[in-house]
Design a protein around this motif. Structure first.
Motif, PDB file in Angstrom:
ATOM      1  N   PRO A 659       0.803  -1.234   0.000  1.00 42.78           N
ATOM      2  CA  PRO A 659       0.000   0.000   0.000  1.00 42.78           C
ATOM      3  C   PRO A 659       0.831   1.277   0.000  1.00 42.78           C
ATOM      4  O   PRO A 659       0.390   2.298  -0.537  1.00 42.78           O
ATOM      5  N   LEU A 660       2.042   1.230   0.574  1.00 39.07           N
ATOM      6  CA  LEU A 660       2.905   2.411   0.561  1.00 39.07           C
ATOM      7  C   LEU A 660       3.743   2.507  -0.710  1.00 39.07           C
ATOM      8  O   LEU A 660       4.434   3.509  -0.917  1.00 39.07           O
ATOM      9  N   GLY A 661       3.676   1.478  -1.564  1.00 39.75           N
ATOM     10  CA  GLY A 661       4.539   1.441  -2.734  1.00 39.75           C
ATOM     11  C   GLY A 661       3.808   1.657  -4.045  1.00 39.75           C
ATOM     12  O   GLY A 661       4.187   1.108  -5.074  1.00 39.75           O
ATOM     13  N   ARG A 662       2.776   2.504  -4.015  1.00 40.85           N
ATOM     14  CA  ARG A 662       1.968   2.704  -5.219  1.00 40.85           C
ATOM     15  C   ARG A 662       2.472   3.837  -6.093  1.00 40.85           C
ATOM     16  O   ARG A 662       1.814   4.212  -7.052  1.00 40.85           O
ATOM     17  N   GLY A 663       3.619   4.382  -5.755  1.00 45.95           N
ATOM     18  CA  GLY A 663       4.210   5.419  -6.575  1.00 45.95           C
ATOM     19  C   GLY A 663       5.694   5.533  -6.293  1.00 45.95           C
ATOM     20  O   GLY A 663       6.195   5.040  -5.274  1.00 45.95           O
ATOM     21  N   PHE A 664       6.406   6.160  -7.216  1.00 49.30           N
ATOM     22  CA  PHE A 664       7.849   6.371  -7.069  1.00 49.30           C
ATOM     23  C   PHE A 664       8.098   7.447  -6.005  1.00 49.30           C
ATOM     24  O   PHE A 664       7.358   8.417  -5.937  1.00 49.30           O
ATOM     25  N   PRO A 665       9.113   7.318  -5.162  1.00 46.05           N
ATOM     26  CA  PRO A 665      10.144   6.281  -5.122  1.00 46.05           C
ATOM     27  C   PRO A 665       9.860   5.136  -4.143  1.00 46.05           C
ATOM     28  O   PRO A 665      10.645   4.190  -4.059  1.00 46.05           O
ATOM     29  N   LEU A 666       8.739   5.214  -3.395  1.00 44.63           N
ATOM     30  CA  LEU A 666       8.495   4.205  -2.359  1.00 44.63           C
ATOM     31  C   LEU A 666       8.269   2.817  -2.942  1.00 44.63           C
ATOM     32  O   LEU A 666       8.467   1.814  -2.254  1.00 44.63           O
ATOM     33  N   ASN A 667       7.843   2.748  -4.225  1.00 43.05           N
ATOM     34  CA  ASN A 667       7.685   1.435  -4.841  1.00 43.05           C
ATOM     35  C   ASN A 667       9.015   0.681  -4.889  1.00 43.05           C
ATOM     36  O   ASN A 667       9.052  -0.551  -4.802  1.00 43.05           O
ATOM     37  N   LYS A 668      10.113   1.414  -5.008  1.00 43.13           N
ATOM     38  CA  LYS A 668      11.431   0.780  -5.068  1.00 43.13           C
ATOM     39  C   LYS A 668      11.860   0.229  -3.708  1.00 43.13           C
ATOM     40  O   LYS A 668      12.735  -0.624  -3.626  1.00 43.13           O
ATOM     41  N   ILE A 669      11.234   0.727  -2.665  1.00 46.79           N
ATOM     42  CA  ILE A 669      11.575   0.285  -1.311  1.00 46.79           C
ATOM     43  C   ILE A 669      10.643  -0.829  -0.842  1.00 46.79           C
ATOM     44  O   ILE A 669      11.097  -1.862  -0.333  1.00 46.79           O
ATOM     45  N   PHE A 670       9.351  -0.623  -1.024  1.00 47.94           N
ATOM     46  CA  PHE A 670       8.379  -1.503  -0.379  1.00 47.94           C
ATOM     47  C   PHE A 670       7.811  -2.599  -1.279  1.00 47.94           C
ATOM     48  O   PHE A 670       7.272  -3.578  -0.771  1.00 47.94           O
ATOM     49  N   ASN A 671       7.891  -2.462  -2.598  1.00 47.58           N
ATOM     50  CA  ASN A 671       7.321  -3.484  -3.471  1.00 47.58           C
ATOM     51  C   ASN A 671       8.308  -4.622  -3.700  1.00 47.58           C
ATOM     52  O   ASN A 671       9.520  -4.450  -3.575  1.00 47.58           O
ATOM     53  N   ILE A 672       7.770  -5.783  -4.052  1.00 48.52           N
ATOM     54  CA  ILE A 672       8.581  -6.959  -4.363  1.00 48.52           C
ATOM     55  C   ILE A 672       8.354  -7.304  -5.833  1.00 48.52           C
ATOM     56  O   ILE A 672       7.226  -7.537  -6.255  1.00 48.52           O
ATOM     57  N   GLY A 673       9.430  -7.318  -6.613  1.00 45.39           N
ATOM     58  CA  GLY A 673       9.311  -7.575  -8.041  1.00 45.39           C
ATOM     59  C   GLY A 673       9.562  -6.314  -8.841  1.00 45.39           C
ATOM     60  O   GLY A 673      10.076  -5.319  -8.311  1.00 45.39           O
ATOM     61  N   ILE A 719       2.692 -23.538  -0.239  1.00 41.78           N
ATOM     62  CA  ILE A 719       3.555 -22.436  -0.651  1.00 41.78           C
ATOM     63  C   ILE A 719       2.789 -21.130  -0.477  1.00 41.78           C
ATOM     64  O   ILE A 719       1.560 -21.102  -0.540  1.00 41.78           O
ATOM     65  N   ASN A 720       3.538 -20.069  -0.211  1.00 46.44           N
ATOM     66  CA  ASN A 720       2.994 -18.714  -0.149  1.00 46.44           C
ATOM     67  C   ASN A 720       3.676 -17.924  -1.264  1.00 46.44           C
ATOM     68  O   ASN A 720       4.867 -18.096  -1.493  1.00 46.44           O
ATOM     69  N   PRO A 721       2.967 -17.051  -1.975  1.00 44.32           N
ATOM     70  CA  PRO A 721       3.605 -16.340  -3.089  1.00 44.32           C
ATOM     71  C   PRO A 721       4.785 -15.457  -2.693  1.00 44.32           C
ATOM     72  O   PRO A 721       5.647 -15.179  -3.525  1.00 44.32           O
ATOM     73  N   ILE A 722       4.819 -14.993  -1.439  1.00 41.70           N
ATOM     74  CA  ILE A 722       5.871 -14.063  -1.023  1.00 41.70           C
ATOM     75  C   ILE A 722       6.610 -14.612   0.196  1.00 41.70           C
ATOM     76  O   ILE A 722       7.744 -15.038   0.129  1.00 41.70           O
ATOM     77  N   GLY A 723       5.946 -14.579   1.324  1.00 44.68           N
ATOM     78  CA  GLY A 723       6.480 -14.997   2.610  1.00 44.68           C
ATOM     79  C   GLY A 723       5.445 -14.639   3.663  1.00 44.68           C
ATOM     80  O   GLY A 723       4.503 -13.895   3.399  1.00 44.68           O
ATOM     81  N   ILE A 724       5.613 -15.153   4.855  1.00 49.12           N
ATOM     82  CA  ILE A 724       4.574 -14.970   5.868  1.00 49.12           C
ATOM     83  C   ILE A 724       4.607 -13.588   6.499  1.00 49.12           C
ATOM     84  O   ILE A 724       3.586 -13.069   6.957  1.00 49.12           O
ATOM     85  N   SER A 725       5.774 -12.929   6.521  1.00 45.43           N
ATOM     86  CA  SER A 725       5.923 -11.692   7.279  1.00 45.43           C
ATOM     87  C   SER A 725       5.648 -10.458   6.431  1.00 45.43           C
ATOM     88  O   SER A 725       5.972 -10.423   5.238  1.00 45.43           O
ATOM     89  N   ASP A 734      10.285 -12.283   2.102  1.00 50.11           N
ATOM     90  CA  ASP A 734      10.135 -12.657   0.694  1.00 50.11           C
ATOM     91  C   ASP A 734      10.875 -13.957   0.394  1.00 50.11           C
ATOM     92  O   ASP A 734      11.337 -14.180  -0.727  1.00 50.11           O
ATOM     93  N   ASP A 735      10.974 -14.832   1.385  1.00 54.32           N
ATOM     94  CA  ASP A 735      11.788 -16.042   1.242  1.00 54.32           C
ATOM     95  C   ASP A 735      11.140 -17.129   0.390  1.00 54.32           C
ATOM     96  O   ASP A 735      11.795 -18.117   0.049  1.00 54.32           O
ATOM     97  N   GLN A 736       9.849 -16.959   0.011  1.00 56.56           N
ATOM     98  CA  GLN A 736       9.183 -17.988  -0.788  1.00 56.56           C
ATOM     99  C   GLN A 736       8.923 -17.548  -2.231  1.00 56.56           C
ATOM    100  O   GLN A 736       8.355 -18.313  -3.015  1.00 56.56           O
ATOM    101  N   VAL A 737       9.342 -16.337  -2.580  1.00 60.28           N
ATOM    102  CA  VAL A 737       9.017 -15.786  -3.902  1.00 60.28           C
ATOM    103  C   VAL A 737       9.508 -16.689  -5.026  1.00 60.28           C
ATOM    104  O   VAL A 737       8.735 -17.067  -5.928  1.00 60.28           O
ATOM    105  N   GLN A 738      10.775 -17.017  -5.021  1.00 61.09           N
ATOM    106  CA  GLN A 738      11.333 -17.785  -6.140  1.00 61.09           C
ATOM    107  C   GLN A 738      10.786 -19.212  -6.175  1.00 61.09           C
ATOM    108  O   GLN A 738      10.555 -19.769  -7.251  1.00 61.09           O
TER     109      GLN A 738
END
Length: 767
Positions: A659-673, A719-725, A734-738
């Motif tokens: 939710p905090l990563g919906r725009g630059f530059p916070l997307n580079k910090i909080f989003n995965i992928g 499996i979880n798409p990202i991770g539990i935390s 993000d330990d389950q992403v790959q």
């Protein structure tokens, strides 16, 4: 030079200080996972062991203690998600995010979630059916949540936004189930749109646009105004909407282990943090490995050593819009020739940096008026969730508590919404039932707006429990549900069913061999394949007409397509060309429709069903006055221009957006992928873009994958798409992403041996 060096040094020091300060700011709110902490209200100490993927294994002397600990742990990982979910479903996001969230707040106030829950609870109390013990269990969970808020540092995302949550209550959990039920239905988007199409188009052309053309006579309510398409206001905010699902069950006779096998992958909008929190609860009298929505104390999906359950969306049409004739001076609505009083109430929305907004709400016999949401006024929403007998929370609790198949089936009869295919397995049984109402309607054309005044478009009745389609231990030894029309349902009853591609693909695959293993099931669950692709591609190629120059120029691509293995793998250029070709053709087929209506239609599940039928049917009314080979060939050339030589994983990508990563530059910090994503819409690995005709950025797909063999239920697979935390510094962030992207699985431990062998952290909560 000295000035430059000094400036560089100052800059370096400032940046370093910022990085160090940010690190410590983030670190201080890491979830506690080690040591001993006090949790008031416990009767005895509770052990919380985290395994190698951070899954909490909670061991307590009583279920009440376990739930209190579960709430504490859940808050430590997902408090920001819990707070946003509560604000979304209560319609209070605008208080924090201002006018950006106002449409969402208006929607959730109009859906009347709290009023419905209050009526249900009041009715149970009057009739002596209110379950105080269940309420106390829910309160224990929220006591744990609230204790975390009271005693631990707030997560960094809450601090950034500037929120300290108010205490949570069981009401919040009940209201969250309303969001589930709402996101299953598409009436607010589809019914006004289909009404417009029915008015504008010849009947034959309109019938083709429906997801499931009815044999009943077409009946369109009288209509005056043009409707603007409805856009889901939460789509670009904070909610993961429920999109579909696969599930199948294999009987002991069809299993290599001699015990039942359960498989389920619910398809939900990808979000960050992920949809589910997994937790294992163990007491002397109760055990469950559950997948929880963070705001709900009882597992939505679960298994223990005795049984497992999961869901796919049934997509029964349990949500209808009625055009009302209101007299606001008399405060009445016309119904069957009489003036019937309606109810009124107000909703006050607080808006950041703006005056409060007061909404004047109306409820008729059919339901709440949706004036704050829809362009057309005086439309009432009739919805199974509003029925005063609807208690999905009790159903969830009793499903986990069941000790045999009969008790489990009984638990499913406590609710009227959301509409679910419930899949059940134990060591010797497999079964499927439909949870929620299926109504018989006087006017079965309920994908359009109904007449609220005449009394002629009312529900005749709701199907009794045993009348609804179901299967228990079928001779085939296989049960599959995948959001398509259920087998055996009266053809005069419609629903919002999706194409049966996934259902047919799974049925065909499961019938190819007699005995199945866990590894076989895992391979099938991650297969990037749709059986219909062969037929659709052949039809496209059959109608492709190119001049000699183009045929020579694109010879390589044509040969590759003809030899393609039909699987949408990330390195496949053929997959890119095939899917883009479908995209181009889908838009061309309906380009005569008004642009806004066309764009909305292409985001509905109806669009793919229409596209398949039309492409394969040379007599479709949508080919009239069109040169089929010409537009198929033009679509091919357009597709080549856009994706020639492009690998599928370059355009079919997923980004898990915070939710905090919906725009630059916070997307580079909080989003995965973003990451390359295999699979495609309506393949078994059902990764869905926003709609046909657009780009291929994935917005929804498997929210988890679960496989349980009852020869060894204590060590299953998931499996979880990202991770539990939800915490960026957590090792489980993000330990389950790959693993997820590669179609791999990890163990779901329930055995003491498995837990002890894989313990990473251990915490004790004490009274």
């Amino acid at each position: 030079m000295k000035i430059f060096k000094r400036s560089l040094l100052v800059f370096t020091v400032l940046v370093s200080a910022l990085i160090v300060g940010s690190f410590f700011f983030l670190k201080k709110s890491l979830p506690p996972m080690d040591g001993k902490l006090a949790l008031p209200g416990l009767a005895s100490p509770v052990s919380v062991i985290r395994d190698q993927y951070g899954i909490p294994h909670i061991k307590a002397t009583t279920k009440m203690d376990a739930l209190r600990a579960l709430g504490f742990v859940m808050a430590s990982e997902r408090l920001f998600q819990m707070e946003l979910s509560r604000r979304m479903t209560h319609g209070t996001l605008s208080e924090i995010f201002g006018e950006l969230a106002l449409k969402s707040d208006k929607l959730y106030r109009s859906l009347m979630l709290r009023r419905s829950v209050e009526r249900m609870i009041a009715k149970e109390k009057v009739e002596g059916r209110f379950d105080q013990h269940m309420w106390d269990e829910m309160q224990a969970y929220f006591d744990g949540v609230n204790e975390y808020i009271k005693t631990q540092p707030l997560p960094y995302d809450l601090q950034i936004v500037g929120i300290k949550p108010e205490p949570f209550t069981p009401w919040d959990a009940y209201i969250m189930t309303g969001h589930m039920a709402y996101s299953f239905g598409i009436a607010l988007k589809a019914d006004p749109l289909m009404t417009e199409f029915a008015r504008q188009l010849p009947e034959e052309a309109f019938q083709a646009l429906r997801n499931d053309p009815l044999k009943a006579p077409l009946k369109v309510s009288a209509w005056k105004d043009t409707l603007a398409p409805f856009v889901l206001p939460t789509e670009d905010l904070f909610a993961g909407t429920f999109e579909g699902s696969n599930a199948w069950l294999i009987s002991p006779e069809r299993s290599q282990s001699g015990k039942s096998i359960f498989a389920n992958d619910p398809h939900i909008g990808f979000s960050h943090p992920a949809t589910w929190v997994e937790a294992h609860i163990q007491t002397p009298n109760f055990e469950l490995y559950g997948h929880y929505l963070p705001l709900v104390p009882f597992a939505i999906l679960g298994h223990n050593r005795h049984h497992a359950w999961g869901f796919t969306m049934s997509l029964a049409d349990d949500m209808d819009l009625y055009a009302e004739t209101l007299n606001k001076d008399k405060k009445t609505a016309i119904f069957a020739g009489k003036e019937v009083p309606y109810q009124e109430w107000t909703e006050t929305i607080k808006i950041k940096n703006e005056p409060d907004l007061v909404l004047n709400m109306i409820e008729t016999l059919h339901g709440p008026i949706m004036d704050e949401v829809l362009d057309r006024k005086d439309l009432a929403l009739k919805w199974a969730y509003h029925r005063p007998d609807n208690n999905p929370m009790k159903a969830l609790r009793e499903m986990a508590e069941s000790h045999d198949i009969a008790a489990f089936e009984k638990a499913l009869q406590y609710g009227t919404a959301p509409g679910l295919n419930v899949m059940y397995a134990d060591a010797g049984n497999i079964a499927w039932w439909i949870f929620g109402d299926i109504a018989v309607k006087q006017n079965p054309n309920s994908d359009m707006i109904l007449d609220g005044a005449s009394g002629k478009d009312e529900y005749t009745r709701v199907l009794a429990w045993q009348e609804k389609p179901h299967q228990v231990n079928p001779e085939s030894g296989i049960i599959v549900t995948a959001n398509s029309r259920p087998q055996g349902l009266d053809p005069m009853i419609r629903g919002d069913w999706q194409s049966d591609d996934r259902y047919q693909t799974l049925i065909r695959a499961l019938n190819e061999k007699d005995l199945w293993s866990v590894d076989d099931v895992k391979a099938l669950q991650t297969e990037n394949y749709n059986y219909q692709t062969r037929q659709l591609l052949d039809k496209l190629l059959e109608n492709l007409t190119l001049n000699d120059s183009d045929r020579q120029r694109f010879d390589k691509e044509l040969k590759a397509l003809k030899g393609w293995n039909l699987h949408s793998e990330v390195d496949s250029t053929e997959a890119s060309l095939y899917h883009q070709w479908n995209n181009e053709l889908a838009v061309k087929l309906i380009e005569k429709l008004p642009a806004e209506q066309r764009a909305t239609y292409l985001t509905t599940p109806y669009a793919w069903a229409f596209y398949e039928r039309t492409l394969l049917d040379d007599a479709s009314p949508w080919w009239k006055d069109q040169d089929k080979t010409k537009i198929i060939s033009e679509a091919f050339l357009n597709a080549l221009e856009k994706v020639r030589g492009t690998k599928w994983g370059e355009i079919h990508t997923v980004e898990y957006t915070h939710p905090l990563g919906r725009g630059f530059p916070l997307n580079k910090i909080f989003n995965i992928g973003p990451y390359p994503m295999p699979g495609a819409y309506n393949e078994i690995n059902n990764n869905k873009m926003r709609g046909l005709g657009g780009d291929f950025k994935v917005v929804a797909g498997p929210s988890t994958r679960r496989v349980i063999d009852f020869a060894q239920p204590q060590e299953s697979w998931g499996i979880n798409p990202i991770g539990i935390s939800g915490h960026i510094l957590s090792p489980f962030y993000d330990d389950q992403v790959q693993m997820f992207l590669q179609g791999k699985y990890r163990p779901q431990h329930m055995s003491d041996e498995g837990i002890q062998k894989n313990t990473r952290y251990e915490m004790t909560l004490v009274p």
